[in-house]
Scaffold this motif. Sequence first.
Motif, PDB file in Angstrom:
ATOM      1  N   ARG A 213       1.878 124.331  30.687  1.00  0.00           N
ATOM      2  CA  ARG A 213       0.740 124.316  31.613  1.00  0.00           C
ATOM      3  C   ARG A 213       1.070 125.020  32.927  1.00  0.00           C
ATOM      4  O   ARG A 213       0.439 124.777  33.957  1.00  0.00           O
TER       5      ARG A 213
ATOM      6  N   LEU B  11       4.706 120.355  30.331  1.00  0.00           N
ATOM      7  CA  LEU B  11       4.402 120.794  31.696  1.00  0.00           C
ATOM      8  C   LEU B  11       4.604 122.295  31.826  1.00  0.00           C
ATOM      9  O   LEU B  11       3.821 122.993  32.464  1.00  0.00           O
TER      10      LEU B  11
ATOM     11  N   VAL C 124       0.592 113.680  31.332  1.00  0.00           N
ATOM     12  CA  VAL C 124       0.523 115.112  31.632  1.00  0.00           C
ATOM     13  C   VAL C 124      -0.923 115.508  31.922  1.00  0.00           C
ATOM     14  O   VAL C 124      -1.193 116.246  32.871  1.00  0.00           O
TER      15      VAL C 124
ATOM     16  N   LEU D 106      -5.791 120.482  32.155  1.00  0.00           N
ATOM     17  CA  LEU D 106      -6.097 121.840  31.705  1.00  0.00           C
ATOM     18  C   LEU D 106      -7.337 122.308  32.444  1.00  0.00           C
ATOM     19  O   LEU D 106      -8.343 121.615  32.457  1.00  0.00           O
TER      20      LEU D 106
ATOM     21  N   ARG E  20      -1.599 116.678  43.475  1.00  0.00           N
ATOM     22  CA  ARG E  20      -2.885 116.181  43.000  1.00  0.00           C
ATOM     23  C   ARG E  20      -3.606 115.393  44.099  1.00  0.00           C
ATOM     24  O   ARG E  20      -4.815 115.442  44.237  1.00  0.00           O
ATOM     25  N   GLU E  21      -2.818 114.652  44.891  1.00  0.00           N
ATOM     26  CA  GLU E  21      -3.386 113.827  45.962  1.00  0.00           C
ATOM     27  C   GLU E  21      -4.094 114.692  47.004  1.00  0.00           C
ATOM     28  O   GLU E  21      -5.081 114.299  47.582  1.00  0.00           O
TER      29      GLU E  21
ATOM     30  N   MET F 125       4.065 116.921  41.253  1.00  0.00           N
ATOM     31  CA  MET F 125       2.695 117.163  40.780  1.00  0.00           C
ATOM     32  C   MET F 125       1.732 116.099  41.288  1.00  0.00           C
ATOM     33  O   MET F 125       0.587 116.401  41.623  1.00  0.00           O
ATOM     34  N   GLY F 126       2.235 114.872  41.319  1.00  0.00           N
ATOM     35  CA  GLY F 126       1.384 113.781  41.811  1.00  0.00           C
ATOM     36  C   GLY F 126       0.968 114.026  43.258  1.00  0.00           C
ATOM     37  O   GLY F 126      -0.194 113.841  43.625  1.00  0.00           O
ATOM     38  N   ARG F 127       1.910 114.487  44.086  1.00  0.00           N
ATOM     39  CA  ARG F 127       1.610 114.739  45.504  1.00  0.00           C
ATOM     40  C   ARG F 127       0.602 115.867  45.639  1.00  0.00           C
ATOM     41  O   ARG F 127      -0.314 115.805  46.440  1.00  0.00           O
TER      42      ARG F 127
ATOM     43  N   LEU G 220       7.386 115.018  38.255  1.00  0.00           N
ATOM     44  CA  LEU G 220       6.153 114.223  38.162  1.00  0.00           C
ATOM     45  C   LEU G 220       5.659 113.904  39.574  1.00  0.00           C
ATOM     46  O   LEU G 220       4.467 114.005  39.874  1.00  0.00           O
ATOM     47  N   LEU G 221       6.603 113.545  40.455  1.00  0.00           N
ATOM     48  CA  LEU G 221       6.237 113.219  41.837  1.00  0.00           C
ATOM     49  C   LEU G 221       5.640 114.442  42.542  1.00  0.00           C
ATOM     50  O   LEU G 221       4.625 114.354  43.224  1.00  0.00           O
TER      51      LEU G 221
ATOM     52  N   LEU H  97      13.248 114.104  35.155  1.00  0.00           N
ATOM     53  CA  LEU H  97      11.843 114.506  35.052  1.00  0.00           C
ATOM     54  C   LEU H  97      11.036 113.983  36.238  1.00  0.00           C
ATOM     55  O   LEU H  97      10.118 114.642  36.740  1.00  0.00           O
ATOM     56  N   LEU H  98      11.406 112.793  36.694  1.00  0.00           N
ATOM     57  CA  LEU H  98      10.606 112.088  37.700  1.00  0.00           C
ATOM     58  C   LEU H  98      10.303 112.929  38.956  1.00  0.00           C
ATOM     59  O   LEU H  98       9.156 112.959  39.400  1.00  0.00           O
TER      60      LEU H  98
ATOM     61  N   LEU I   6       5.425 106.380  40.296  1.00  0.00           N
ATOM     62  CA  LEU I   6       4.563 107.212  41.145  1.00  0.00           C
ATOM     63  C   LEU I   6       3.878 106.345  42.187  1.00  0.00           C
ATOM     64  O   LEU I   6       3.807 106.687  43.372  1.00  0.00           O
TER      65      LEU I   6
ATOM     66  N   ILE J  80       1.607 107.361  45.157  1.00  0.00           N
ATOM     67  CA  ILE J  80       0.714 108.217  44.360  1.00  0.00           C
ATOM     68  C   ILE J  80      -0.009 107.358  43.327  1.00  0.00           C
ATOM     69  O   ILE J  80       0.620 106.770  42.451  1.00  0.00           O
TER      70      ILE J  80
ATOM     71  N   LEU K  40      -1.773 114.421  35.460  1.00  0.00           N
ATOM     72  CA  LEU K  40      -1.081 115.105  36.551  1.00  0.00           C
ATOM     73  C   LEU K  40      -1.418 116.582  36.602  1.00  0.00           C
ATOM     74  O   LEU K  40      -1.401 117.202  37.657  1.00  0.00           O
ATOM     75  N   CYS K  41      -1.705 117.113  35.476  1.00  0.00           N
ATOM     76  CA  CYS K  41      -1.754 118.564  35.355  1.00  0.00           C
ATOM     77  C   CYS K  41      -2.873 118.917  34.385  1.00  0.00           C
ATOM     78  O   CYS K  41      -2.617 119.410  33.301  1.00  0.00           O
TER      79      CYS K  41
ATOM     80  N   GLU L 125       3.798 124.778  34.864  1.00  0.00           N
ATOM     81  CA  GLU L 125       4.690 124.147  35.844  1.00  0.00           C
ATOM     82  C   GLU L 125       6.092 124.722  35.680  1.00  0.00           C
ATOM     83  O   GLU L 125       6.527 125.020  34.572  1.00  0.00           O
TER      84      GLU L 125
END
Lengths: 285, 277
Positions: A258, A255, B270, B276, A283-284, A279-281, A276-277, A272-273, B252, B257, B273-274, A260
Amino acid sequence: MSLELREVVLTYAPHTALECRALDGVSLRVEDGEFVGIMGRTGCGKSTLLQVAAGLMRPAEGTVLVDGEDIYAPGYRRSRLCERMGVLFQYPEKQLFETTVEREVSFALRHTDLTMAERRERVCRALELVGFDYQKVREQSPLGFSGGEKRRLAIAGVLAARPGILLLDEPIAGLDPVGRQEFLALTDRLCGEGVTVLLVSHNADALADHARRIVILENGVLAADGPVEQVFSRREELARWGVSPGQAAECAEQLRTRGEEVPPDVIRYGELLPYLLRMGRRRER
Amino acid sequence: MYIIRADNLRHSYWRSASAGYSLDGVSLTVQPGEMLAILGRNGSGKTTLARHLNVLVPIQEGELTVAGLDARQQSNVWKIRRTCGMVFQNPDNQFVSSVVEEDLAFGPENYGESGDAVAERVRRVLEAVGMSGFERRSPHLLSGGQKQRIAIAGVLALDPQVLILDEATAMLDPQGRQEVLEILRRLRDGGEKTLVMITHYAEEAAMAHRVAVMEGGKLLGEGPPRQVLADRELLDRAGLLPPMAVRAFYDLEREGIRLPACPLTMEELVDMLCPLS
Ligand SMILES: Nc1ncnc2c1ncn2[C@@H]1O[C@H](COP(=O)(O)OP(=O)(O)OP(=O)(O)O)[C@@H](O)[C@H]1O
Ligand SMILES: Nc1ncnc2c1ncn2[C@@H]1O[C@H](COP(=O)(O)OP(=O)(O)OP(=O)(O)O)[C@@H](O)[C@H]1O
Ligand SMILES: [Mg+2]
Ligand SMILES: [Mg+2]
């Protein structure tokens, strides 16, 4: 109980063409009730270290102290060591040789002055701790068990003696995922009761969750020794030592590459979670 | 055409129903070139099934055909063992010589291959598992991970049509594991070998074409990894845990999510979520 290695050198097949210096001046002190994970690439000397610490191989140089006493000094009573130290070998199925489970698991109690009833109680408890029904398995032959079941039996044999120090060589390799979790939870509990634990494993995820301190060997030399968060964040050196900090830490690093922002001490799934949450939010949206 | 076809296999080590069955009616087919992973808790019957594929135990009940050969026929046993090479759960049970290179040459030579070709193959497989330089060592006097690498080299040296790996990566360090998984991936993609991989790591099973789940001597379920490894109910009944990426997918989801698909590896997670850009 405390354990100390002082400048230990161990050489296999000395003065031959196959001479191999497996430990090259290792010093290490582990206090009462500590949980230490030992890591390093294949052949770096982890199993050798445990065997020397267990009093099973006399080092060429240096020595080992248990509760301050030199276990390789002349006159030191080895039988006492057997009672106080539980040793699980890397392939413990080779350790099994008795005709019944009951005899196998009570083997480590042979020198104690426990009564028959007390022994039975110990064996019963130890078998239950690794998931066996005492009444069902006590008369069975250890040879008629699966690979993982044999490992559980060997673990029971170690636990039955209620040792103050546990030296465990890859104890979770070969256990199924639930067995792994249960065993690690049990080790945690024993550790909380004051038992000193040295656990060799390549499974960084398990060690991140349970060990507080990590020791890394490289070519028979102590390369790192410190709190797990600190050792696992030394990424470049870890790669050189052939150690992976585990799936969660590897993911955190990906991450980061990339772009993050994830702090370097994220080494466990639970840590980590939240990222992840996050990023998930995003993304939504 | 199947390379392995098991029909209702049953096995009791004590040859008695009251002692229970270690295999209890397993029916399974494997296609040539397929990679099958087998998951299951301790004692669920994985090794017993593997022993059948290599006819290391007699077929008590049911039928088993390997490469068109009926395993019940004694005259086929030798040919079946030539077809299916196995890496044992405990490498010490596999070594036949006290010198690494002799141990690796033993199998191929036993099957009538010539000395020069075998020597070259031994050199190549040692290199493949990162153990060049250990030719003259004794396999029994190696570290755990080194033993396991030699055991894997042993089956590669045999170059069988079907490779059966019984927890062959359990003691490997991260680099050794990566190297061995890479070898398996290449064999899988080559399409010429059939691979049966027993493992306690759901992450490893993700690379197979198909995953079978065993429990109590029975086949509890099977299917593509994406289906089986994301099936929490099935894994739960088998006493197994999903890979970390699947766990994350559901964690998630619980927070509302939804990812487009359930990832099996952390790399896939990854990427989802992210991505490239
Ligand atoms: N009995 C023996 N005789 C000779 N050399 C040995 C013996 N046992 C181990 N060695 C060598 O000593 C070195 C250290 O071995 P050790 O078993 O301590 O490694 P390890 O760190 O436990 O590795 P692994 O992760 O593979 O279990 C290795 O290079 C190994 O080949
Ligand atoms: N040689 C044997 N004699 C008698 N019973 C056996 C023997 N080997 C295995 N069993 C029994 O058969 C059952 C299945 O064993 P098997 O070795 O196939 O399990 P497994 O799935 O490979 O387990 P593990 O993950 O522990 O290796 C177990 O209950 C075991 O106790
Ligand atoms: Mg070792
Ligand atoms: Mg098995």
